[in-house]
Scaffold this active site. Structure first.
Site, PDB file in Angstrom:
ATOM      1  N   GLU A 432       1.105  -1.178   0.032  1.00  0.00           N
ATOM      2  CA  GLU A 432      -0.111  -0.147  -0.407  1.00  0.00           C
ATOM      3  C   GLU A 432       0.334   1.260   0.013  1.00  0.00           C
ATOM      4  O   GLU A 432       1.366   1.348   1.069  1.00  0.00           O
ATOM      5  CB  GLU A 432      -0.326  -0.085   0.959  1.00  0.00           C
ATOM      6  N   ASP A 505      -1.439  -1.489   5.727  1.00  0.00           N
ATOM      7  CA  ASP A 505      -1.372  -0.670   6.695  1.00  0.00           C
ATOM      8  C   ASP A 505      -2.501  -1.419   8.285  1.00  0.00           C
ATOM      9  O   ASP A 505      -3.344  -2.328   7.267  1.00  0.00           O
ATOM     10  CB  ASP A 505      -1.449   1.105   6.750  1.00  0.00           C
ATOM     11  N   ASP A 507      -4.832  -0.741   9.560  1.00  0.00           N
ATOM     12  CA  ASP A 507      -5.900   0.044  10.357  1.00  0.00           C
ATOM     13  C   ASP A 507      -6.971   0.527   9.266  1.00  0.00           C
ATOM     14  O   ASP A 507      -7.347  -0.779   8.027  1.00  0.00           O
ATOM     15  CB  ASP A 507      -5.624   1.859  10.001  1.00  0.00           C
ATOM     16  N   ASP A 509      -8.389   1.598   6.409  1.00  0.00           N
ATOM     17  CA  ASP A 509      -7.823   1.828   4.647  1.00  0.00           C
ATOM     18  C   ASP A 509      -6.793   0.792   4.732  1.00  0.00           C
ATOM     19  O   ASP A 509      -7.102  -0.004   3.688  1.00  0.00           O
ATOM     20  CB  ASP A 509      -7.249   3.616   4.997  1.00  0.00           C
TER      21      ASP A 509
END
Length: 648
Positions: A432, A505, A507, A509
């Site tokens: 990402e 990540d 999280d 997103d």
């Protein structure tokens, strides 16, 4: 009715080394393997009632960690086996490849083909008890895996079969405790069991299945009189059907029973869920081939008969008729031959012609009816749109093969390739963002590790046509890097990387990107998942330092365990991969000797399809609720650190 006695239990060989090599029999000693013990006993019970010898199966998860299964069938034979001179019950639970399913007299159709299920469950349990209700008598036997002189002897009959009373019941009751010396986790998951039983109930119309969880007092009663018709309705309840009710046909030919239910929805992918003797066949096989041939022929004939295509126009191809289709194909037959050990693809040559015959006749009769003509028109109109998209996709694919193809221009400046040309050892990290991609490029082993940074979120392929998917730059880049092609052009032998690792990540997103990528792989490159090539990388959430020591924590539980006895420590929460140095990323996430990864697999394609539709479909509410409640891609309690071959 044919007699069913111990002489009908044909023995091929004795119990041997199940405990030594459990993976040979149940695949894994993880959560899947644990539940496999229960599936074996459930399948035996279902085979009994599905062949007309009962109508009820009751599964109970007990507070003490045991599980039990009761069926009101004939009861396992209790008389002595003429060759082995032990009771039929002892034969079933202590001998591999022994049972009543090798001949043709006792079970017309059976999912338990090799006679290993009950004995394997016994071998991998602390104890197993069986109660038989037969001919007005109640019988009991107990088996244990006992340790003696440092060696564990599996499934020893510590209480030989004996008559313990009279009864008005009939059937078999099996209760067992999985052995914690074999399984790290011995707790059965209620939802996993429920989904399995729900599928079983759909595939066996009219059978009553009860699931009781004494640990939580949860209870579920399952019975579907419509069988796979109800199944298709269930599968499409979160979609938009183009007509109701589903098309349904069934017939029996040459000892092969074929049933088919299908529906069309406002979607662009097709889903065929096929089963043989209640066993899922996610890789298809000869029965699916027969169905596809029949469907294509019947619908092309319908289109020509009703003037929906002209004689000079080319006929539709199978892909055109399958766009937006949700179908359940269930066949039951004798002498089933699966390709490979996993029972995922049917190999019986005769199944193709039999299924084609039944589907051809049934579908022809369905569309010949005046009342169903409008359904045919709806399907043909959808096929016309699919054909236009197919032609646009062909142009996109042809462009991809040109000198400006994704394999060349699209990858320049994006893919940091590895120097090795051996796909068996090569791996690619789909990372990402450019920042994390740059760190990964610095930290990798350039010989066999490639890095593909994503510069934006890829397209959500769940509600897009194939031409729209191919028009997305990030998707085209991924396709070019992997090398297999997609859809009907997919060729696993062209795979450039044995491991395709999604690295994002920890999280929301990052979770969304993982969902998008997994949706794309599931819809358009599913063999990569079934072949075990797709992984999710596991970056740590925290770094703890105290004096000259440091720890990386992948879950909040790990953090709590490490810090509870520490004083004056420093805590760093990693919000993104870009916050790590190249050395830290290598140490925690990329080094095969130390990293943790989840290998993505599809055990239940039906459930996976429903959940992907929920996650990635148009209705935002259920997706948000699901992610917030359940998604935890850094969960490590169901796989072992540094063991990359654990399935999730």
């Amino acid at each position: 009715m044919a007699s069913y006695d111990s002489k009908d239990l044909i023995v091929l060989e004795g119990l041997d080394a199940v405990r030594m090599r459990p993976g040979m029999y149940i695949g894994t000693t993880g959560v899947k393997g644990l539940h496999h013990l229960l599936w074996e006993i459930i399948d035996n019970a279902v085979d009994e009632v599905a062949n007309g010898f009962g109508n009820k199966v009751e599964v109970t998860l007990h507070k003490d960690g045991t599980a039990s299964v009761f069926d009101n069938g004939r009861g396992i034979p209790v008389s002595p086996h003429p060759k082995l001179k032990i009771s039929g019950v002892e034969v079933v639970f202590t001998q591999l490849h022994a049972g009543g399913k090798f001949g043709d007299n006792n079970y017309k159709y059976s999912g338990g083909l090799h006679g290993v299920g009950a004995s394997v469950t016994n071998a991998l349990s602390r104890f197993l008890e069986v109660t038989i209700y037969k001919d007005g008598k109640k019988y009991f036997a107990r088996f244990e895996s006992v340790e003696k002189n440092g060696k564990i002897h599996s499934g020893v009959p510590v209480e030989k079969l004996k008559e313990v009373g009279n009864t008005t019941l009939k059937g078999t009751y099996v209760k067992f405790l999985p052995d914690d010396r074999v399984f790290k986790d011995t707790k059965f998951d209620y939802n996993t069991v429920l989904e399995r039983l729900k599928e079983t109930a759909f595939l066996n119309k009219g059978i009553h299945i009860e699931l009781i969880d004494e640990r939580t007092n949860a209870r579920e009663s399952l019975c579907y009189e419509g069988g796979i018709r109800d199944y298709v309705t269930f599968l499409t309840m979160d979609k938009k059907p183009l007509f109701v009710p589903p098309i349904y046909i069934e017939n029996e030919i040459e000892d092969t029973y074929v049933s088919l239910a299908l529906q069309y929805v406002d979607n662009y992918t097709d889903n065929i869920f096929s089963f043989v003797n209640n066993i899922p066949t996610p890789e298809g096989g000869t029965h699916e081939v027969g169905f596809k041939i029949a469907l294509t022929k019947v619908l092309n004939d319908f289109a020509k008969k009703h003037g929906l295509i002209k004689d000079k126009d080319p006929a539709f191809i199978g892909d055109d008729f399958r766009e937006g289709m949700v179908a359940v194909l269930s066949i039951k037959m004798k002498n089933v031959q699966f390709e490979g050990q996993t029972k995922t693809k049917l190999g019986n040559v005769e199944a193709r012609a039999r299924v084609e015959n039944v589907c051809n006749q049934g579908l022809t009769e369905f569309f010949a009816s005046k009342k169903n003509e409008n359904i045919g028109n709806i399907i043909i109109e959808k096929a016309k749109g699919a054909a236009r998209v197919r032609q646009a996709a062909k142009r996109a694919k042809d462009l991809a093969r040109s000198k400006n193809s994704i394999e060349s221009t699209m990858l320049i400046g994006k893919l940091a390739s590895c120097t090795s040309r051996n796909p068996d050892i090569n791996e690619v990290f789909i990372v990402e963002g450019d920042s994390a991609g740059g760190t990964a490029k610095q930290g990798r082993d350039r010989y066999y590790q490639a890095i593909l940074p994503l510069r934006g979120k890829p397209l959500n392929s769940e509600k897009k046509r194939i031409d729209q998917v191919l028009a997305n730059e990030e998707i085209r880049t991924i396709i070019g890097a992997i090398g297999t092609g997609i859809g009907e052009d997919f060729k696993l032998e062209n795979l450039k990387y044995n491991k395709i690792i999604i690295l994002s990540d920890a999280d929301q997103d990052g979770m969304h990107i993982r969902c998008i990528l997994l949706t794309f792989f599931f819809r358009y490159m599913r063999p990569l998942i079934t072949n075990g090539n797709i992984y999710v990388g596991m970056p740590p959430l925290y770094k703890v330092t105290a004096k000259d020591k440091e720890w990386y924590c992948y879950t909040d539980e790990e953090l709590e365990n490490i810090t509870k006895n520490l004083k004056n420590y420093n805590l760093q929460r990693y919000k993104g991969l870009g916050e790590m140095s190249a050395e830290q990323l290598w140490t925690t996430t990329m080094d095969p000797a130390r990293r943790s990864m989840i290998r993505v697999s599809v055990e239940d394609a039906v459930q996976a399809d429903k959940e992907i539709s929920m996650w990635m479909g148009d209705d935002v509410g259920p997706r948000k609720d699901f992610i917030n409640r359940y998604a935890n891609f850094n969960k490590v309690d169901s796989f072992e650190k540094n063991k990359e071959d654990k399935d999730e």
